[in-house]
Write a protein that holds these residues in place. Structure first.
Motif, mmCIF file in Angstrom:
data_model
loop_
_atom_site.group_PDB
_atom_site.id
_atom_site.type_symbol
_atom_site.label_atom_id
_atom_site.label_comp_id
_atom_site.label_asym_id
_atom_site.label_seq_id
_atom_site.Cartn_x
_atom_site.Cartn_y
_atom_site.Cartn_z
ATOM 1 N N GLU A 1 0.822 -1.206 0.000
ATOM 2 C CA GLU A 1 0.000 0.000 0.000
ATOM 3 C C GLU A 1 0.865 1.268 0.000
ATOM 4 O OE1 GLU A 1 -2.699 0.289 3.317
ATOM 5 O OE2 GLU A 1 -4.051 1.555 2.147
ATOM 6 N N LEU A 2 1.869 1.287 0.853
ATOM 7 C CA LEU A 2 2.734 2.475 0.932
ATOM 8 C C LEU A 2 3.535 2.643 -0.361
ATOM 9 C CD1 LEU A 2 4.106 2.509 4.594
ATOM 10 C CD2 LEU A 2 1.900 3.228 3.721
ATOM 11 N N ASP B 1 2.563 1.724 -3.308
ATOM 12 C CA ASP B 1 1.603 2.259 -4.296
ATOM 13 C C ASP B 1 1.488 3.764 -4.168
ATOM 14 O OD1 ASP B 1 0.968 -0.108 -5.506
ATOM 15 O OD2 ASP B 1 -0.781 -0.509 -4.240
ATOM 16 N N HIS B 2 1.425 4.219 -2.920
ATOM 17 C CA HIS B 2 1.289 5.652 -2.661
ATOM 18 C C HIS B 2 2.514 6.407 -3.213
ATOM 19 C CE1 HIS B 2 -0.343 9.063 -0.172
ATOM 20 N NE2 HIS B 2 0.885 9.498 -0.405
ATOM 21 N N GLU C 1 4.557 5.447 -5.469
ATOM 22 C CA GLU C 1 4.593 5.341 -6.930
ATOM 23 C C GLU C 1 3.642 6.363 -7.560
ATOM 24 O OE1 GLU C 1 4.467 1.251 -8.312
ATOM 25 O OE2 GLU C 1 3.596 1.962 -10.207
ATOM 26 N N ASP C 2 2.457 6.492 -6.983
ATOM 27 C CA ASP C 2 1.486 7.492 -7.477
ATOM 28 C C ASP C 2 2.064 8.900 -7.369
ATOM 29 O OD1 ASP C 2 -0.537 5.805 -8.237
ATOM 30 O OD2 ASP C 2 -1.485 5.795 -6.260
ATOM 31 N N ALA C 3 2.685 9.174 -6.224
ATOM 32 C CA ALA C 3 3.270 10.501 -6.025
ATOM 33 C C ALA C 3 4.376 10.752 -7.046
ATOM 34 C CB ALA C 3 3.822 10.616 -4.603
ATOM 35 N N SER D 1 2.942 11.486 -10.372
ATOM 36 C CA SER D 1 2.335 12.820 -10.365
ATOM 37 C C SER D 1 3.402 13.906 -10.561
ATOM 38 C CB SER D 1 1.586 13.013 -9.053
ATOM 39 O OG SER D 1 1.407 14.356 -8.779
ATOM 40 N N PHE D 2 4.549 13.743 -9.885
ATOM 41 C CA PHE D 2 5.635 14.722 -10.057
ATOM 42 C C PHE D 2 6.200 14.666 -11.476
ATOM 43 C CE2 PHE D 2 5.988 14.368 -5.297
ATOM 44 C CZ PHE D 2 5.590 15.670 -5.054
ATOM 45 N N ARG E 1 10.357 12.982 0.530
ATOM 46 C CA ARG E 1 9.950 13.953 1.567
ATOM 47 C C ARG E 1 8.630 13.565 2.234
ATOM 48 N NH1 ARG E 1 11.136 19.384 -1.594
ATOM 49 N NH2 ARG E 1 13.392 19.252 -1.542
ATOM 50 N N GLU E 2 7.937 12.600 1.628
ATOM 51 C CA GLU E 2 6.660 12.146 2.215
ATOM 52 C C GLU E 2 6.867 11.550 3.612
ATOM 53 O OE1 GLU E 2 3.216 11.584 0.796
ATOM 54 O OE2 GLU E 2 3.886 13.368 -0.269
ATOM 55 N N TYR F 1 -3.764 7.401 -1.783
ATOM 56 C CA TYR F 1 -3.208 8.552 -2.512
ATOM 57 C C TYR F 1 -4.334 9.506 -2.947
ATOM 58 C CZ TYR F 1 -0.465 11.268 -5.814
ATOM 59 O OH TYR F 1 0.158 12.311 -6.460
ATOM 60 N N THR G 1 0.887 13.980 4.129
ATOM 61 C CA THR G 1 2.003 13.162 3.642
ATOM 62 C C THR G 1 1.641 11.707 3.918
ATOM 63 O OG1 THR G 1 3.088 13.219 5.776
ATOM 64 C CG2 THR G 1 3.729 14.936 4.187
ATOM 65 N N LEU G 2 2.383 10.836 3.312
ATOM 66 C CA LEU G 2 2.173 9.405 3.551
ATOM 67 C C LEU G 2 2.289 9.091 5.047
ATOM 68 C CD1 LEU G 2 3.763 6.506 1.583
ATOM 69 C CD2 LEU G 2 4.180 6.679 4.019
ATOM 70 N N TYR H 1 -1.395 7.290 6.552
ATOM 71 C CA TYR H 1 -1.678 5.855 6.746
ATOM 72 C C TYR H 1 -1.862 5.432 8.207
ATOM 73 C CZ TYR H 1 -1.463 5.348 1.804
ATOM 74 O OH TYR H 1 -1.757 5.478 0.472
ATOM 75 N N TRP I 1 -9.020 -4.591 -0.650
ATOM 76 C CA TRP I 1 -8.226 -4.597 -1.884
ATOM 77 C C TRP I 1 -9.155 -4.737 -3.072
ATOM 78 C CZ3 TRP I 1 -3.178 -3.344 -2.066
ATOM 79 C CH2 TRP I 1 -2.482 -3.355 -0.862
ATOM 80 N N ARG J 1 -4.587 -3.026 -11.828
ATOM 81 C CA ARG J 1 -3.753 -2.732 -10.660
ATOM 82 C C ARG J 1 -4.567 -2.948 -9.382
ATOM 83 N NH1 ARG J 1 -0.686 3.001 -9.871
ATOM 84 N NH2 ARG J 1 0.467 2.414 -8.000
ATOM 85 N N ARG K 1 -5.466 -2.164 -5.687
ATOM 86 C CA ARG K 1 -5.324 -1.026 -4.767
ATOM 87 C C ARG K 1 -6.170 -1.275 -3.531
ATOM 88 N NH1 ARG K 1 -2.831 3.382 -7.243
ATOM 89 N NH2 ARG K 1 -2.474 3.859 -5.052
#
Lengths: 231, 110
Positions: A28-29, A31-32, A34-36, A39-40, A56-57, B27, B44-45, B49, B65, B72, B74
């Motif tokens: 899950e983390l 994925d997050h 990777e999404d970020a 996006s950048f 920096r997250e 996200y 932030t992450l 979470y 999930w 994908r 998620r």
């Protein structure tokens, strides 16, 4: 594309979760991140800059690991059951029995009847009444302990009334068995006597225990315990 | 920018509020909050979470999930019935608090 799963797995090494739970958290983390990262990239940053931005997250992976452990940790169901029901239930049972013994030992004494035909009489009603007076206090304590552990109405009620269960079992199971197998009991049995015994050892004590607990229920309502958070 | 202490307290309200419109993955939750608050609240992450897991433990949200159309997998979060119920008084509490703070700030400025 950086290996986000590998990075998260490495940073969370030693996380105190079950294997499948840890794997889910890592996925899950990752994925997050990777999404970020994507996006950048879409915003036109260079790959290296994107990685720096994404990192920096999380300022401290050690803190994050500890927070995830604490937020996902589930209290074992048995512990909850013990603190919400079994502990207060057995404590109220123990205290009610101790109170009864102490009152019998140190409470109202036998006395000599002036009537010659009744040399000694035990004031049973006085003992019983004195015991009944102590029960609301014991019920209040049981309700408080169960409520403080997060017990809901059902577990509080069950814990508070637990001391009458042995008497209830005696009246509902022991007495019918005695009636079947013991002629002496069968001869002395009467319906009014049954109701007197049932009221004296089950109904009144239960009412006294609940009365004590009831008072406390109003002071500490058990609903709305799972507060989200304040400032 | 809103001070970090206030942010912490309002974070759960923010998460529950964005989930009211439908299930989202982590996200997306962070992006929705950032967009809807015009950048005043940014998760932030590391902040998001642990809180999502806590809300899940409290049964205010439920994570599961799910596979997206592109295949994908998620983890999506949705508001539970308990979460929906909790959101109403929570909004009221925070709204009252902000009104009180506004009055206080207004009073001290006068």
């Amino acid at each position: 594309m950086p290996d986000w799963r590998g990075l998260v797995r490495q940073r969370l090494t030693g996380i105190q979760l079950k294997e499948h739970e840890a794997a889910e958290v890592i996925e899950e983390l990752a994925d997050h991140l990777e999404d970020a990262y994507r996006s950048f990239l879409r915003k036109g940053l260079l790959e290296e800059e994107c990685v720096q931005e994404v990192l920096r997250e999380v300022s401290s992976w050690r803190d994050l690991r500890a927070e995830i452990e604490s937020s996902r940790k589930r209290e074992p169901a048995m512990n909850k059951r013990v603190s919400q029901f079994w502990f207060p239930a057995f404590l109220t049972l123990f205290l009610s029995q101790v109170a009864l013994m102490l009152i019998q030992e140190f409470g109202p004494r036998d006395y000599l009847s002036p009537a010659a035909s009744h040399p000694r009489m035990l004031p049973q009603n006085a003992v019983f009444a004195a015991w009944l007076v102590t029960l609301p206090l014991i019920g209040a304590l049981g309700a408080y302990l169960s409520g403080r552990a997060g017990g809901h109405a059902k577990s509080i009620f069950a814990a508070v009334t637990f001391p009458v269960l042995p008497f209830l079992a005696l009246v509902l199971i022991g007495l019918p068995l005695a009636l079947i197998f013991d002629d002496h009991v069968a001869r002395g049995f009467s319906i009014p006597l049954f109701f007197v015994a049932f009221s004296a050892w089950v109904v009144f004590p239960a009412m006294a225990l609940v009365a004590g607990g009831w008072h406390l229920f109003h002071l500490r309502p058990w609903s709305g315990r799972s507060q989200v958070s304040g400032i | 920018m809103i001070a970090s202490g206030i942010k912490r307290g309002t974070a759960e309200l923010a998460v529950l509020s964005v989930l009211e419109s439908g299930p989202l993955h982590g996200y997306e939750i962070a992006r929705h909050i950032e967009q809807q608050t015009k950048g005043s609240l940014r998760f932030t992450l590391a902040a998001l979470y642990p809180m999502l897991y806590r809300l899940e433990k409290l049964k205010l949200v439920q994570g599961s999930w799910e596979s997206s159309p592109n295949g994908r997998r998620r983890r999506c979060y949705r508001l539970t019935a308990t979460g929906k119920k909790k959101l109403v008084p929570l909004r009221k509490e925070w709204s009252q608090l902000f009104v009180a703070l506004r009055q206080l700030a207004g009073g001290s400025n006068a």
